[in-house]
Design a protein around this motif. Structure first.
Motif, PDB file in Angstrom:
ATOM      1  N   VAL A  48       0.802  -1.289   0.039  1.00  0.00           N
ATOM      2  CA  VAL A  48      -0.108  -0.002  -0.075  1.00  0.00           C
ATOM      3  C   VAL A  48       0.716   1.193  -0.028  1.00  0.00           C
ATOM      4  O   VAL A  48       0.314   2.391  -0.134  1.00  0.00           O
ATOM      5  N   GLU A  49       1.968   1.012   0.295  1.00  0.00           N
ATOM      6  CA  GLU A  49       2.845   2.233   0.377  1.00  0.00           C
ATOM      7  C   GLU A  49       4.513   1.938   0.329  1.00  0.00           C
ATOM      8  O   GLU A  49       4.875   0.815   0.823  1.00  0.00           O
ATOM      9  N   TYR A  50       5.463   2.709  -0.580  1.00  0.00           N
ATOM     10  CA  TYR A  50       6.745   2.371  -0.602  1.00  0.00           C
ATOM     11  C   TYR A  50       7.257   3.540   0.300  1.00  0.00           C
ATOM     12  O   TYR A  50       6.881   4.752   0.101  1.00  0.00           O
ATOM     13  N   ILE A  51       8.023   3.410   1.306  1.00  0.00           N
ATOM     14  CA  ILE A  51       8.686   4.511   2.241  1.00  0.00           C
ATOM     15  C   ILE A  51       9.865   4.596   2.058  1.00  0.00           C
ATOM     16  O   ILE A  51      10.772   3.751   1.881  1.00  0.00           O
ATOM     17  N   ALA A  52      10.390   6.051   1.984  1.00  0.00           N
ATOM     18  CA  ALA A  52      11.789   5.997   1.614  1.00  0.00           C
ATOM     19  C   ALA A  52      12.610   6.378   3.089  1.00  0.00           C
ATOM     20  O   ALA A  52      12.194   5.999   4.201  1.00  0.00           O
ATOM     21  N   SER A  53      13.979   6.116   2.799  1.00  0.00           N
ATOM     22  CA  SER A  53      15.055   6.002   3.721  1.00  0.00           C
ATOM     23  C   SER A  53      15.273   7.180   4.328  1.00  0.00           C
ATOM     24  O   SER A  53      15.287   8.538   3.665  1.00  0.00           O
ATOM     25  N   PRO A  54      15.309   7.292   5.898  1.00  0.00           N
ATOM     26  CA  PRO A  54      15.554   8.705   6.475  1.00  0.00           C
ATOM     27  C   PRO A  54      17.016   9.256   6.059  1.00  0.00           C
ATOM     28  O   PRO A  54      17.013  10.705   5.857  1.00  0.00           O
ATOM     29  N   VAL A  69      14.037   3.979  -1.769  1.00  0.00           N
ATOM     30  CA  VAL A  69      13.136   3.566  -1.006  1.00  0.00           C
ATOM     31  C   VAL A  69      13.928   2.575   0.009  1.00  0.00           C
ATOM     32  O   VAL A  69      14.889   2.145  -0.108  1.00  0.00           O
ATOM     33  N   GLN A  70      13.108   2.477   1.361  1.00  0.00           N
ATOM     34  CA  GLN A  70      13.827   1.642   2.281  1.00  0.00           C
ATOM     35  C   GLN A  70      12.631   0.560   2.802  1.00  0.00           C
ATOM     36  O   GLN A  70      13.067  -0.450   3.538  1.00  0.00           O
ATOM     37  N   GLU A  71      11.566   0.836   2.789  1.00  0.00           N
ATOM     38  CA  GLU A  71      10.439  -0.132   3.573  1.00  0.00           C
ATOM     39  C   GLU A  71       9.318  -0.274   2.538  1.00  0.00           C
ATOM     40  O   GLU A  71       9.026   0.634   1.429  1.00  0.00           O
TER      41      GLU A  71
END
Length: 468
Positions: free
Chosen positions: A375-381, A387-389
């Motif tokens: 439902v979502e690709y999450i960026a790296s801090p 992407v990271q998650e």
């Protein structure tokens, strides 16, 4: 990659008999002869193209696409026309197979995994087709670097990859045109984060290790600057053969693939890989998985790799899924194969594996997840552009057998330390200027292209995946 240019004028390669092919061996260009009976290799200038396409005085057919659908269509036309020739000795036919690449062969060359050489042997059969039909009454030609324009442009346009020919000009060259150019468009998920680096189509990765040319509508592709040494985990979205091919190539590594025709750039990429854990997600269950048992079996045969599957996914099926498996011999065998060869763990352990942030390098792992949808690709801090998650939602199936749909439950899990994601969720035909499309599908009736009023368009046909 074999593009010929002469001054400012692009040229089209015409292989009469196509006795010679350009092949890429680990990224190196070489010429290989597949036949002792070498036919002439001619360079056709754009200004001569229309005359070349009209060289035969008999019945002329143009086939757009030099993959399996194109060549088998050409062979069928030639054989059927031979029956007509027995009744009419004056019958003559010319079939031209046109392709936007220099060498054709479609997915046999650019889509089949490098560790499946036996599948690629069909290319030799295509050469036999071309060599067989070189008579006064039956003539088959191949024109490479010739692309049918996707727009409704009026004139032939020269490009760095050859020429683009509008459909009206082609229609003046042939009595019939058959579109056999496949489904090159790649479906992508429209979810937050899909623009992040590290999120690619699986087809882009396949082209990367096969040295294939990107589709006409692709502006960016998988490149070596996005490496696989950023993290220990990789996610693949989709339960088809392309998804398993991509996972198998990564998990096998360089040593197991050095003797294949994989490209040098892909071998170098595998050298840098730190991935030892791949998660393959599908929004539905094992009864709806579309990979073949051959591809699945090969996953269980990868050295030093465990394939994990939740036992509940194989045993706790709803009534409709049980009915689907009962009526499908393929899925019966698939379920038995996963039960026998897979490492079965609980659903809870599978969820824990998704959330686990530890990088355990004891052995390679592959997790095949069912009923989970991103439902979502999450960026790296540390790198907000990468992407990271992956956030994944648990799904449930509803509806009748063979028509079940996945619905989200709101239950979310996150796959962490995931630096690369490949989406493998299907393909679609890319529209061609002058060919009617509706809802992304070419309009046709049993292979004959029709207009908006369902009236057949004279001389236009479709075969293979293009008409799906």
């Amino acid at each position: 990659q074999g593009i010929i240019n002469s001054g400012n004028e692009s040229e089209v390669w015409a292989f009469s008999g196509m006795a010679m092919l350009m092949q890429w061996r680990r990224g190196k260009t070489c010429w290989s002869s597949f036949s002792s009976n070498l036919f002439s290799v001619c360079r056709r200038r754009t200004s001569q193209l229309v005359d070349d396409l009209k060289q035969c005085g008999g019945f002329r057919v143009g086939i757009v696409g030099a993959g399996p659908a194109g060549f088998y269509t050409a062979q069928s036309l030639m054989r059927d026309f031979s029956l007509l020739e027995l009744q009419n000795h004056a019958a003559r036919i010319q079939v031209d197979v046109l392709d936007r690449t220099p060498i054709g062969n479609g997915l046999v060359r650019s889509g089949v995994a490098p560790d499946h050489p036996e599948v690629k042997h069909v290319q030799n059969r295509f050469q036999d087709f071309l060599a067989e039909y070189q008579t006064d009454t039956h003539k088959m030609n191949f024109f490479g670097n010739l692309n049918v324009a996707r727009s409704t442009q009026p004139d032939i346009i020269e490009t760095e990859n050859g020429v683009e020919v509008p459909l009206p000009i082609l229609r003046n060259c042939y009595h019939a045109i058959v579109f056999s150019c496949g489904s090159e468009g790649e479906r992508r998920l429209k979810i937050p984060g899909n623009q992040l680096r590290g999120v690619y189509s699986a087809g882009a990765f396949v082209r990367y290790y096969n040295a294939g040319l990107p589709p006409n509508d692709v502006n960016s592709d998988y490149t070596e600057d996005t490496n696989i040494s950023r993290s220990s985990k990789m996610a693949i979205i989709g339960h088809g053969n392309v998804a398993l091919d991509a996972a198998r190539i990564i998990l096998k590594g360089r040593k197991a693939l050095e003797t294949t025709d994989i490209t040098n750039q892909a071998l170098d990429l595998l050298d840098t890989s730190t991935i030892n854990e791949i998660h393959i997600f599908g929004r539905r269950g094992p009864a709806q998985a579309s990979f073949t048992n051959k591809e699945l079996r090969e996953m269980f045969e990868i050295d030093d790799c465990q394939v994990y599957i939740a036992k509940e996914d194989l045993t706790e099926l709803n009534e409709a899924s049980q009915l689907e498996i009962k009526s499908s011999r393929t899925h019966k065998r698939m379920l038995a194969l996963m039960t026998k060869k897979g490492t079965l763990i609980s659903k809870e352990e599978m969820i824990q594996a998704i959330s686990n942030t530890r990088n355990e390098k004891t052995h390679k792992k592959c997790f095949i997840h069912f009923n989970m949808s991103p439902v979502e690709y999450i960026a790296s801090p540390q790198d907000p552009n990468h992407v990271q998650e992956v956030a994944l939602e648990k799904t449930v199936l509803s509806g009748p057998a063979n028509a079940q749909r996945a619905k989200g439950t709101g239950e979310i899990s996150k796959l962490q330390d995931c630096g690369i994601i490949l989406e493998s969720i299907g393909y679609f035909p890319i529209p061609i200027g002058g060919v009617p499309f509706q809802n992304g599908i070419v309009m046709h009736s049993e292979g004959r292209i029709v207009d908006a009023n369902q009236t057949p368009m004279e001389g236009l046909y479709a075969s293979g995946w293009f008409k799906r």
